[in-house]
Write an enzyme that holds these catalytic residues in place. Structure first.
Site, short mmCIF file in Angstrom:
data_model
loop_
_atom_site.label_atom_id
_atom_site.label_comp_id
_atom_site.label_asym_id
_atom_site.label_seq_id
_atom_site.Cartn_x
_atom_site.Cartn_y
_atom_site.Cartn_z
CD GLU A 49 33.11 33.09 49.28
OE1 GLU A 49 32.63 34.19 49.15
OE2 GLU A 49 33.28 32.35 50.28
CG ASP A 60 39.04 29.86 58.57
OD1 ASP A 60 37.88 29.99 58.06
OD2 ASP A 60 39.97 30.34 57.88
#
Lengths: 267, 400
Positions: A49, A60
């Site tokens: 990824e 995040d």
């Protein structure tokens, strides 16, 4: 059959689980990423990824936020990430690569342009954190028309109806975010994940990768027993951050951690 | 206009704008919020409680004041100021925070979070949290914490925890990012009070509905005082909550022109501004599709404005729609022009406006002389200038 579907089928035959590292493309500089990708494959990972940096990474935690900021300081962009995947493909045609990021860089490029360019670069999947299936109709159709798997997220608070929605829109695999919060936070509760996975499995046949809270070989093994794949991100990026002035060490430590996870997951 | 305006649709879309662009973890709380919003906005008991608070706690209705001297001086249209600066806490922000906090209480949430730029929304949130006895955490960009230190102190006095956000450009957009991260982590007990018409649906519509009292009152007051509807409305636009609050009840009145005033900072041509509607392009940020300030790669770029409250790279999606359809016009005013507006209102009418509202004043100074004396402009005086004394004194070289 897509590379991702093929990969999970192949792993299932031998009873193994996918090890899926996440790194941000261009962190800490654009030259680091390509050799790191190859080194991770050599360490035994199954799928990569690749984070597309964004100026406002709302989902995040601080570790990946800072990785985004370092990459953007070097002018990393969606176009450059696609070029990077193209480079990777020159010597590796086997390992599936999934782009993970936010929707605005794709909006800026245009969905159709992006789908074309991603297919050209031989990208296998696209996971867009802030593009739920409710808003992704057009994007999903374009990605599928270009043989790219749209990957969607599931959360601890996802109800049956949402899981079914992801099952219908997604392909390749679904990514289960194992805790409420941002990336790199807290510890996952094995019993909770186990219960949730039962509910998810009842609503989809797609493979389930589990991420958020995977820190070491031990947690990787535990999580591997619950799902079909294990995503590890912040733990790797922390090593890049800690050794920015000695990237050989950073790469070596990432390889060691991934190799230890691989061994633990396979034992 | 034959068809009644009814944006957004049930999924929060105004044409291509708006929507729900969030990570999956936020979907359940957003659906929960939307259900509560749909239920209580038509609940007579909820509306009665809200109305009572707006009357006795906020001090509504706020006056519509005919600025006769200033109108005469400018020599054109009659200028009426909607005095949101007289609300408790000094700005329009409290109309919305009270509404959302009452909603939070009914939903059983015990913890309130909010983002703030100039600190007005933070203060309004801390205020209502204090009154309702709810835990309150305010996220504020580290740059704004410095330039709006007075409001930081007010929030702390009110018992809120103020978190200085050090990521990104350390301004309003980063505060919003951080508040979203908090929400995603604490969804079970936390209500996120967004201060402007941004964020995922239902926020833009909900904040608009809570702010629409501005336009409803203004319409009634204008008819009472002048015997007719106004000819033009003027309001500053950062995220755009005070503007949509004034505009919304007039959207179906085709004779009423609407002007949203964005912050041009050093000038739109310099690139150092906060004017996405005038100089940006559509994209997705903070849960909705709207006009944004971004580079060619879709990365959000830093904004500039003398007023922290307008320093935001996006704008409410409904404004994007009103722009595209031509129902409202969006113009811009530089920092220097805003200062002229600030001084003009202060010296001409004895009212010190917030730097945000000063943008609307400055545009009114351009607009009024182009209209005849029998025309009427309503300008939203969205906040008072007390919070800006430090900034203004500093510009004049005075140490307070």
């Amino acid at each position: 059959m897509s590379r991702l579907t093929g990969k999970f089928a192949e792993l299932a035959k031998t009873g193994r689980k996918a090890l899926i590292p996440f790194i941000t493309a261009g962190d800490p500089n654009p030259n680091f990423t390509l050799p790191m990708m190859h080194a991770m494959v050599a360490a035994g990972v199954d799928i990569i990824e690749l984070g597309v940096p964004f100026s406002d990474p709302m989902a995040d935690g601080p570790v990946i936020q800072r990785a985004s900021e370092r990459a953007l300081a070097h002018k990393m962009s969606l176009r450059k990430v696609l070029a990077l995947v193209g480079e990777f493909r020159k010597t590796d045609q086997q390992t599936p690569v999934v782009l993970m990021g936010y929707v605005n860089p794709i909006e800026a490029m245009g969905y159709e342009n992006f789908a074309n360019a991603a297919q050209q670069a031989d990208v296998d999947g696209v996971l867009t954190v802030d593009l739920p299936p409710d808003e992704a109709e057009n994007c999903v159709a374009l990605l599928k028309a270009h043989s790219i798997d749209p990957i969607f997220l599931l959360a601890p608070n996802s109800i049956d109806e949402r899981i079914k929605m992801m099952d219908a829109a997604g392909s390749g695999y679904l990514y289960y975010v194992s805790l409420k919060g941002v990336t790199g936070a807290g510890h996952l509760n094995t019993a909770d994940v186990e219960t949730k996975l039962k509910q998810i499995r009842a609503n989809t046949k797609l493979p389930i990768a589990i991420g958020f809270g995977v820190k070491d070989a031990e947690t990787a093994k535990t999580v591997a027993n619950l799902g079909d794949g294990v995503v590890v991100g912040s733990a790797l990026i922390s090593k890049i951050e800690a050794h920015q002035d000695d990237l050989t060490t950073a790469q070596q430590q990432i390889v060691e951690l991934l190799a230890a996870m691989r061994q633990a997951m396979d034992s | 206009m034959t068809e009644k305006y009814n944006m957004p649709d049930t999924r929060g879309h105004c044409g291509p704008y708006g929507g729900i662009f969030v990570a999956e973890t936020l979907m359940p709380p957003i659906q929960e919020l939307n259900a509560a919003y749909q239920r209580y906005m038509v609940d007579p008991e909820f509306i009665a409680e809200l109305d009572a608070d707006l009357k006795y706690y906020v001090g509504r209705p706020s006056p519509l004041y005919h600025a006769e001297r200033w109108s005469r001086e400018l020599g054109g249209a009659q200028i009426y100021l909607k005095r949101e600066d007289l609300n408790h806490t000094g700005a329009h922000k409290i109309n919305n925070t009270i509404g959302q906090a009452l909603l939070a209480k009914r939903m059983g949430k015990t913890r309130i979070i909010a983002e703030t730029g100039a600190g007005q929304h933070g203060v309004a949130t801390a205020t209502i949290a204090a009154r309702l006895g709810l835990e309150c955490v305010i996220y504020m960009g580290a740059v704004d914490v410095v330039r709006q230190s007075l409001n930081v102190y007010r929030m702390k006095l009110l018992g809120a925890t103020v978190v200085a956000v050090e990521s990104g450009s350390k301004t309003l957009k980063d505060a919003l990012n951080e508040a979203l991260r908090d929400w995603v982590t604490n969804v079970d007990n936390t209500f996120y009070i967004i201060g402007t018409v941004a964020g995922p649906h239902p926020y833009p519509a909900m904040v608009r509905d809570f702010q629409a009292i501005i336009g409803r009152e203004a319409k009634q007051q204008c008819i009472e005082q002048a015997g007719r509807l106004p000819d033009a409305l003027v309001a500053c636009v950062g995220g755009g909550s005070n503007a949509i609050g004034l505009f919304y009840p007039f959207i179906d009145d085709a004779s009423v022109a609407m002007y949203g005033v964005e912050a041009a900072g050093d000038g739109v041509e310099t690139g150092r501004h906060s004017a996405p509607l005038c100089a940006g392009r559509p994209g997705v940020l903070h849960g909705n599709r709207t006009y944004l300030m971004e580079d060619d790669d879709g990365e959000i770029i830093e904004t500039h404005s003398i007023s922290a409250g307008l320093d935001y790279p996006g704008v409410g999606p409904e404004h994007a729609w009103l722009k595209d359809t031509g129902r409202a016009q969006y113009v811009n005013i530089t920092d220097n022009e805003a200062l002229e507006g600030f001084y003009a209102l202060t010296r001409m009418e004895g009212i010190i406006p917030a730097l945000e509202s000063s943008h609307a004043m400055a545009y009114t100074m351009k607009l009024a002389p182009t209209m005849s004396k029998d025309k009427i402009i309503i300008v939203n005086l969205s906040g008072r200038g007390d919070k800006d004394m430090q900034t203004m004194a500093q510009r004049e070289g005075i140490m307070l």
